[in-house]
Design a protein around this motif. Structure first.
Motif, PDB file in Angstrom:
ATOM      1  N   ARG A  19       1.383  -0.952   0.079  1.00  0.00           N
ATOM      2  CA  ARG A  19       0.198   0.012  -0.077  1.00  0.00           C
ATOM      3  C   ARG A  19       1.500   1.270  -0.176  1.00  0.00           C
ATOM      4  NH1 ARG A  19      -3.907  -2.142   3.949  1.00  0.00           N
ATOM      5  NH2 ARG A  19      -5.675  -3.588   3.248  1.00  0.00           N
ATOM      6  N   ASN A  20       2.076   0.977   0.792  1.00  0.00           N
ATOM      7  CA  ASN A  20       2.876   2.371   0.922  1.00  0.00           C
ATOM      8  C   ASN A  20       3.605   2.758  -0.720  1.00  0.00           C
ATOM      9  OD1 ASN A  20       2.307   3.325   3.228  1.00  0.00           O
ATOM     10  ND2 ASN A  20       4.039   1.999   4.354  1.00  0.00           N
ATOM     11  N   LYS A  21       4.204   1.373  -1.270  1.00  0.00           N
ATOM     12  CA  LYS A  21       4.734   1.630  -1.962  1.00  0.00           C
ATOM     13  C   LYS A  21       3.432   1.907  -3.161  1.00  0.00           C
ATOM     14  CE  LYS A  21       8.162  -1.922  -1.929  1.00  0.00           C
ATOM     15  NZ  LYS A  21       8.502  -3.201  -2.673  1.00  0.00           N
ATOM     16  N   ILE A  22       2.126   1.740  -3.361  1.00  0.00           N
ATOM     17  CA  ILE A  22       1.478   2.519  -4.522  1.00  0.00           C
ATOM     18  C   ILE A  22       0.857   4.275  -3.794  1.00  0.00           C
ATOM     19  CG2 ILE A  22      -1.258   2.048  -4.988  1.00  0.00           C
ATOM     20  CD1 ILE A  22      -1.027  -0.641  -4.292  1.00  0.00           C
ATOM     21  N   SER A  23       0.827   4.528  -3.064  1.00  0.00           N
ATOM     22  CA  SER A  23       0.865   5.540  -3.003  1.00  0.00           C
ATOM     23  C   SER A  23       2.305   6.654  -3.139  1.00  0.00           C
ATOM     24  CB  SER A  23       0.854   6.050  -1.023  1.00  0.00           C
ATOM     25  OG  SER A  23      -0.506   5.074  -0.506  1.00  0.00           O
ATOM     26  N   GLY A  24       3.435   6.063  -3.056  1.00  0.00           N
ATOM     27  CA  GLY A  24       4.109   6.629  -3.322  1.00  0.00           C
ATOM     28  C   GLY A  24       4.286   6.664  -4.612  1.00  0.00           C
TER      29      GLY A  24
ATOM     30  N   CYS B  75       2.413   6.801  -6.981  1.00  0.00           N
ATOM     31  CA  CYS B  75       1.061   7.812  -7.405  1.00  0.00           C
ATOM     32  C   CYS B  75       1.539   9.227  -7.237  1.00  0.00           C
ATOM     33  CB  CYS B  75      -0.846   7.555  -6.041  1.00  0.00           C
ATOM     34  SG  CYS B  75      -1.350   6.120  -6.949  1.00  0.00           S
ATOM     35  N   ARG B  76       1.825   9.461  -5.877  1.00  0.00           N
ATOM     36  CA  ARG B  76       2.488  10.784  -5.763  1.00  0.00           C
ATOM     37  C   ARG B  76       3.676  11.707  -6.865  1.00  0.00           C
ATOM     38  NH1 ARG B  76       5.130   9.607  -0.873  1.00  0.00           N
ATOM     39  NH2 ARG B  76       3.464   8.760  -0.139  1.00  0.00           N
TER      40      ARG B  76
ATOM     41  N   ASN C 181      -3.943  10.758  -7.708  1.00  0.00           N
ATOM     42  CA  ASN C 181      -4.383  10.453  -6.086  1.00  0.00           C
ATOM     43  C   ASN C 181      -4.489   9.221  -5.669  1.00  0.00           C
ATOM     44  OD1 ASN C 181      -6.435  10.135  -4.351  1.00  0.00           O
ATOM     45  ND2 ASN C 181      -7.970  11.492  -4.666  1.00  0.00           N
ATOM     46  N   PRO C 182      -4.191   8.448  -4.677  1.00  0.00           N
ATOM     47  CA  PRO C 182      -3.759   7.132  -4.441  1.00  0.00           C
ATOM     48  C   PRO C 182      -5.337   6.490  -3.664  1.00  0.00           C
ATOM     49  CG  PRO C 182      -2.903   8.360  -3.307  1.00  0.00           C
ATOM     50  CD  PRO C 182      -3.445   8.864  -3.747  1.00  0.00           C
ATOM     51  N   ASP C 183      -6.649   6.922  -4.562  1.00  0.00           N
ATOM     52  CA  ASP C 183      -7.680   6.919  -4.190  1.00  0.00           C
ATOM     53  C   ASP C 183      -7.976   5.795  -5.307  1.00  0.00           C
ATOM     54  OD1 ASP C 183      -8.053   7.212  -1.701  1.00  0.00           O
ATOM     55  OD2 ASP C 183      -9.787   8.963  -2.144  1.00  0.00           O
TER      56      ASP C 183
ATOM     57  N   GLU D 156       4.280  -0.195 -10.078  1.00  0.00           N
ATOM     58  CA  GLU D 156       5.070   0.730 -10.001  1.00  0.00           C
ATOM     59  C   GLU D 156       4.684   1.629 -11.229  1.00  0.00           C
ATOM     60  OE1 GLU D 156       7.794  -0.912  -7.528  1.00  0.00           O
ATOM     61  OE2 GLU D 156       7.628   0.856  -6.269  1.00  0.00           O
TER      62      GLU D 156
END
Ligand SMILES: *Cc1c(COP(=O)(O)O)cnc(C)c1O
Length: 234
Positions: free
Chosen positions: A11-16, A18-19, A24-26, A211
Motif C-alpha cells: 500500500r505504501n508503494k502504491i501511494s508512493g 501515485c505521489r 490520487n492514491p484513491d 509501479e
C-alpha cells in the motif's frame, strides 16, 4: 504478521508511485491475488482491511471464497485467469468482475449464465499486448466488434467496465511500459467512441511491475506474491 506487513508495504508503494506522478492514491485499487494460497491467508488479509481479491481458477476460487464469505460476506472477487466456457456458470455466481474477457463467445456465455441468475456483472476486455501466452483480444478492432454487440443491447447483464492486460515477462522496463501504454491508448480511444459505457478501468501491473503500471494510469493493480509470498505450485 507477514501478510499484514506485506500489505502495508504494498500500500505504501502504491501511494508512493501515485505521489511520484501526481495521481490520487484513491484512483488505484489493490486486487490481492490469492491464487494457490488458502482461505486462511485471505481471511488474514481481510482482517487487515483488504476486501478485493483476484483468483485465476474458478474451482479453487469457488471452494475458497465460499468458506471466506461465511465469515466475511463483504469480500469481493475478480476472476483474472483465462476462462473456459464451461466454467462461466460457476464463475458468474462467485465473482463481481471477470477481468479476463477475451473473446465474444465468452461474453455470450457470461450473458446467458448471468441472465439465468438475474445478476449483472462487470467485465474487463483483456487486450493482448505482448505477454507470451496468447490470451486476450488481439487488437483494438476486435474489442470494437464486441462493443458493437453491447451497443446493440446484446448483453444487458454485463457492464463493460474497462480493460486488462498482462505485460510480457521480461526485465526490459521499456517493453513492459509499452504494453501498459498500449492498453491506456486503447481505453482512451474506445472511451471516446463509446461514451455510453463506463470503460474506465485499467487493470495492469503485478508484483514486479505495478509501479510502472501506476505511472501509466492503472486503476487496478493485481498483486499476489508481494502480499502472500511465493506460490507453491505442487
Ligand atoms: C498471478 C497473477 C497476478 C499476480 O502475480 P504476482 O506476480 O504474484 O503479483 C496478476 N495477474 C494475473 C492475471 C495473474 O494470473
Amino acid at each position: 504478521m507477514e501478510i499484514k506487513n506485506n500489505l502495508e508495504t504494498v500500500r505504501n508503494k502504491i501511494s508512493g508511485a501515485c505521489r511520484k506522478c501526481s495521481r490520487n492514491p484513491d484512483e488505484v485499487k489493490l486486487v490481492a491475488v490469492s491464487k494457490f494460497h488458502p482461505d486462511t491467508s485471505v481471511i488474514k488479509a481481510i482482517e487487515c482491511g483488504q476486501l478485493l481479491f483476484g483468483e485465476n481458477r474458478v474451482q479453487e476460487a469457488k471452494e475458497k471464497f465460499t468458506a471466506v464469505r461465511e465469515k466475511y460476506p463483504q469480500a469481493r472477487l475478480h476472476i483474472i485467469g483465462s476462462l473456459q466456457r464451461n466454467k462461466v456458470k460457476d464463475a458468474v455466481k462467485i465473482c463481481e468482475c471477470i477481468e479476463s474477457a477475451d473473446r465474444i463467445e465468452l461474453l455470450d456465455e457470461i450473458e446467458k449464465q448471468c441472465a439465468k441468475i438475474e445478476k449483472k456483472i462487470d467485465i474487463l476486455f483483456e487486450l493482448h499486448t505482448g505477454e507470451e501466452s496468447k490470451s486476450g483480444f488481439a487488437d483494438v478492432d476486435s474489442i470494437k466488434e464486441a462493443l458493437e454487440l453491447f451497443k446493440q443491447g446484446k448483453y444487458p447483464h454485463i457492464n463493460p467496465a474497462g480493460f486488462m492486460t498482462m505485460a510480457p515477462f521480461t526485465e526490459d522496463k521499456d517493453l513492459i511500459r509499452k504494453s501498459f501504454v498500449t492498453l491506456r491508448e486503447c481505453r482512451d480511444k474506445l472511451k471516446k467512441e463509446y461514451t455510453q459505457f463506463d470503460l474506465n478501468e485499467l487493470s495492469m501491473g503485478m508484483s514486479h511491475d505495478f509501479e510502472i503500471a501506476i505511472e501509466e494510469g492503472a486503476t487496478l493493480v493485481r498483486i499476489g506474491t508481494s502480499i502472500f509470498g511465493q506460490r507453491n505450485y505442487n
